[in-house]
Design a protein around this motif. Structure first.
Motif, PDB file in Angstrom:
ATOM      1  N   SER A   1       0.836  -1.066  -0.221  1.00 30.86           N
ATOM      2  CA  SER A   1       0.068   0.098   0.061  1.00 30.86           C
ATOM      3  C   SER A   1       0.692   1.176   0.005  1.00 30.86           C
ATOM      4  N   LYS A   2       1.715   1.009   0.920  1.00 31.04           N
ATOM      5  CA  LYS A   2       2.949   2.371   0.927  1.00 31.04           C
ATOM      6  C   LYS A   2       3.387   2.670  -0.419  1.00 31.04           C
TER       7      LYS A   2
ATOM      8  N   LEU B   1       1.046   4.124  -2.877  1.00 31.68           N
ATOM      9  CA  LEU B   1       0.742   5.394  -2.689  1.00 31.68           C
ATOM     10  C   LEU B   1       2.057   6.357  -2.922  1.00 31.68           C
TER      11      LEU B   1
END
Length: 176
Positions: A168-169, A172
């Motif tokens: 996810s990081k 993003l």
């Protein structure tokens, strides 16, 4: 920070300890709190030249099952987090990387553990050799496209929190 005299180590295993300590909460209440003291860990999202993500399918004795996850491992004194990431990537997957990009950190179990996991993207992979795993590690190396990885997260085939957080990081931040 509590004084050393208020800390009591109950049990130690590998690099972690179960610690009991007397602490005063911000509201003034005194309590005895038990914490798993952990030196921290590195989590690596290795991206191959063809865009595949190098993952590990690892048998986890605590759960009595296999987990598909990103390579990761515990810091060993006195190494820094990037050294840990480099070591764990090579030990678990048999790859080294030319570039490690720090993505920050997550606190996975803050209710009872002080572990901090440091997240990395690894690029410029080169195959080396896998080292002998720890006695309790059984690992298979798996290569997935980002689409396959994301679908496995959606389908609950990947449930490992550090993997989901790092993916996810990285997404993003625009790395995948």
């Amino acid at each position: 920070m509590p004084s050393p005299s208020s800390r009591k180590t109950i049990h130690t295993w590998k690099h972690i300890s179960l610690v009991e300590e007397q602490i005063t909460l911000p509201n003034g209440k005194d309590i005895v709190h038990t914490t798993i003291a952990h030196p921290g860990a590195a989590v690596i999202l290795p991206i191959s030249e063809d865009g595949k993500i190098v993952m590990v399918n690892q048998f986890r004795p605590s759960l009595h099952k296999w987990l598909l996850e990103l390579p990761a491992g515990t810091l060993e004194s006195p190494e820094n987090v990037e050294e840990c990431a480099k070591r764990e990537l090579e030990e678990e997957t048999g790859f080294s990387a030319k570039e490690f990009i720090a993505l920050g950190q997550v606190t996975p179990l803050a209710g009872f553990c002080d572990e901090i996991q440091y997240l990395f993207v690894a690029k410029g992979l080169s195959e080396t050799c896998r080292y002998e795993c720890d006695d309790d590690e059984v690992i298979e190396v798996v290569h997935l496209s980002i689409e396959e990885l994301e679908q496995k997260i959606v389908n609950d085939e990947i449930t490992d929190a550090k993997t989901i957080a790092c993916v996810s990081k990285a997404k993003l931040c625009g790395y995948i």
